[in-house]
Design an enzyme around this catalytic site. Structure first.
Site: not given
Length: 220
Positions: A9-10
């Site tokens: 996940f960014d």
């Protein structure tokens, strides 16, 4: 869906909306350097790309000393409140909990400095969902997300190539594709559909809860 699938996940624009703190920090840096401050709408474009690259563009300069000075001013404001001037995207904790309970290893993969990202993830109560937080080093190492993903795989000794990247910018899509990962682009961030498609987005979601079926379908 294999339980060994790794999900990255960014952070900015994906797990959180960092706009208030980002804008305040950019304003501070440009003001201190007596540089013009663009409208906020124009500055949203710089949430996500490597900071030094963004500063060079905003300053209209490739002077390394000037860029480093701007980066330090930005980080000063970020460390004095800006990093916590954000909000978690609605339903993100529920999505993270779902995949953790399914046995998937989750990692944060961000262009933000790793030390700052770790503090933010902890501050907003998200650390319990992630096995680790990875980001750029203050000396510039791992600013390129493709390199950062390779670093994650090596550091975590991940054997399976199966994985997916969740992000909001072309940097997330390009980095994931170059490492053979699936990609999901979120529309609540700061990227544009046409750019994300060109960069290799496999799927799009409009809300966090849509991530659950979309990721599962992508990994089948």
């Amino acid at each position: 869906m294999t339980p060994l699938a790794t999900i990255l996940f960014d952070l900015d624009g994906t797990l959180t909306n960092p706009a208030p703190g980002f804008l305040a920090s950019i304003h501070h840096a440009l003001k201190e350097l007596q540089m013009p401050i663009p409208p906020d709408e124009a500055l949203y474009h710089f949430i996500g790309p490597p900071l030094r690259e963004s500063m060079g563009t905003l300053l209209g300069s490739d002077d390394r000393d000037l860029i480093e000075q701007a980066v330090e001013l930005y980080r000063w404001r970020l460390n004095h409140g800006g990093k916590f001037e954000a909000e978690v995207i609605p339903d993100i904790p529920e999505v993270l909990r779902y995949f953790v309970e399914k046995g998937h290893p989750l990692y944060v993969c961000t262009g933000k400095p790793e030390c700052v990202a770790t503090e933010i993830v902890s501050h907003f109560g998200l650390a319990k969902y992630f096995r680790n937080v990875y980001g750029a080093k203050l000396d510039g190492r791992h600013c390129d997300k493709a390199d950062l993903i390779q670093h994650i795989w090596a550091a975590e000794k991940i054997q399976s190539p199966l994985g997916v990247m969740i992000g909001d910018t072309v940097f997330d899509m390009i980095a994931a594709k170059s490492n053979g990962l699936g990609t999901v682009a979120v529309r609540w961030g700061f990227g544009k559909d046409e750019d994300l498609i060109e960069a290799g987005a496999d799927r799009f979601v409009d809300t966090a809860l849509e991530l659950i079926p979309v990721i599962e379908e992508l990994m089948e």
